[in-house]
Enzyme design. Structure first.
Site, PDB file in Angstrom:
ATOM      1  N   GLU A   1      94.912  88.791  88.625  1.00 44.75           N
ATOM      2  CA  GLU A   1      94.450  89.857  89.512  1.00 44.75           C
ATOM      3  C   GLU A   1      95.237  89.930  90.815  1.00 44.75           C
ATOM      4  O   GLU A   1      95.106  90.897  91.566  1.00 44.75           O
ATOM      5  CB  GLU A   1      92.956  89.665  89.803  1.00 44.75           C
ATOM      6  CG  GLU A   1      92.092  89.932  88.583  1.00 44.75           C
ATOM      7  CD  GLU A   1      90.611  89.660  88.823  1.00 44.75           C
ATOM      8  OE1 GLU A   1      90.300  88.938  89.783  1.00 44.75           O
ATOM      9  OE2 GLU A   1      89.788  90.158  88.052  1.00 44.75           O
TER      10      GLU A   1
ATOM     11  N   GLU B   1      92.610  69.903  75.286  1.00 44.12           N
ATOM     12  CA  GLU B   1      92.326  69.316  76.598  1.00 44.12           C
ATOM     13  C   GLU B   1      92.386  67.789  76.571  1.00 44.12           C
ATOM     14  O   GLU B   1      92.431  67.156  77.629  1.00 44.12           O
ATOM     15  CB  GLU B   1      90.959  69.765  77.091  1.00 44.12           C
ATOM     16  CG  GLU B   1      89.781  69.182  76.342  1.00 44.12           C
ATOM     17  CD  GLU B   1      88.453  69.604  76.953  1.00 44.12           C
ATOM     18  OE1 GLU B   1      87.685  68.697  77.309  1.00 44.12           O
ATOM     19  OE2 GLU B   1      88.190  70.810  77.065  1.00 44.12           O
TER      20      GLU B   1
END
Length: 318
Positions: free
Chosen positions: A84, A115
């Site tokens: 953004e 992960e």
């Protein structure tokens, strides 16, 4: 075997033991009550968040980047915040970078196993050519994700400033980073689902880091996003509104100024505030490192005439 028992984010919430018997209104009422605590949790960490922002701003000023890296929800939130920044602040997509364990595909389809590999975190930072100018921000609610720990360790080897955003106290990531931002949101209404309160707290902090950093490098004048990119009709209108607000002019005048400035709201505003030509406004902005307020101050100083006191004038006449 990973020990999750001591992590507050993995504990059961005593207020929601009958969650499966609640009505929709009862469920969202308790969710709302739990969310009310999140802002207070973030407030307690403001001094550490502010220190992190000083580092991220300095990174951007010297040509470095803000690097968010995480897994699962935390990784997705980092990518969301990074993506953004270009349309909001007019920066390149290399300025704020979001990395998630498992690669871009993991943003849509979970790749939870990724992960657990600390080497992958290191490799992903090597892949983007990490330098000491960058600031690396590791994000993980648990505070112990191997992928993020591997990334933080490599970042420190490279000479980067490092920040950890976690939702448990005194975890490995906090100890591994230069700053540990601990958002102690506590047990979720749905046990272990850290996309809820923990994710909300993380997003609030990322909002702070990116927004305040962009203010620091001159992407904001007053409270206006003066480098907004005009990529659709709404944003074209917003750019016009921004110019109108900044200089108190009509839409027609704003539209004309933006056209003269090649669509750059910041340049249009500076030119209009100083009533100068485009070339002069651009030079003043460059000298002020893109900050309109400083460019205007400098521009006005340049046009000021030397002040001669009455005594000086009289003295010259004698």
């Amino acid at each position: 075997m990973v020990d999750l028992e001591k992590m507050s984010t993995e504990m059961r919430n005593a207020e929601t033991m009958a969650l499966d018997e609640m009505t929709p209104l009862e469920i969202i009422t308790i969710m709302n009550q739990e969310d009310e605590h999140v802002a207070g949790v973030v407030k307690r960490e403001l001094p550490r968040i502010a220190q992190a922002i000083e580092w991220t701003t300095k990174s951007l000023q010297c040509g470095g980047r803000i690097i968010y890296i995480g897994a699962g929800t935390s990784g997705r939130l980092g990518i969301l915040d990074a993506s953004e920044c270009p349309p909001t602040f007019g920066v390149s997509y290399d300025c704020v970078v979001g990395i998630i364990a498992g690669g871009k595909e993991a943003f849509i389809k979970a790749a939870e196993g990724a992960e657990d590999n600390s080497g992958l975190g290191r490799d992903d930072l090597i892949h983007i050519n990490l330098t000491s100018k960058d600031t690396v921000i590791g994000i993980a609610a648990s505070g112990r994700t191997p992928y993020v720990l591997g990334a933080l360790d490599y970042a420190k080897e490279t000479g980067c400033r490092t920040v950890a955003i976690v939702c448990n106290e005194n975890m490995e990531m906090s100890r591994a980073a230069d700053i540990g931002i601990e958002l102690l949101t506590g047990p979720e209404i749905l046990t272990g689902s850290t996309r809820l309160k923990a994710g909300t707290a993380e997003k609030m902090v990322l909002n702070m880091i990116s927004t305040a950093s962009m203010v620091g490098i001159g992407k904001v004048y007053e409270n206006l996003m003066v480098d907004v990119q005009q990529t659709n009709e709404k944003l074209v209108c917003r750019a016009e509104n921004i110019v109108m607000e900044a200089v108190e002019c009509s839409r027609e005048e704003a539209r004309k100024a933006l056209k003269e400035a090649g669509g750059e709201a910041k340049l249009a505003i500076t030119r209009m505030l100083l009533n100068c030509n485009i070339a002069k406004a651009r030079k003043l902005l460059e000298d002020a490192q893109g900050k309109i307020r400083q460019a205007v101050i400098n521009g006005k100083k340049e046009t000021e005439q030397p002040i001669i006191s009455k005594q000086g004038v009289e003295g010259g006449q004698k």
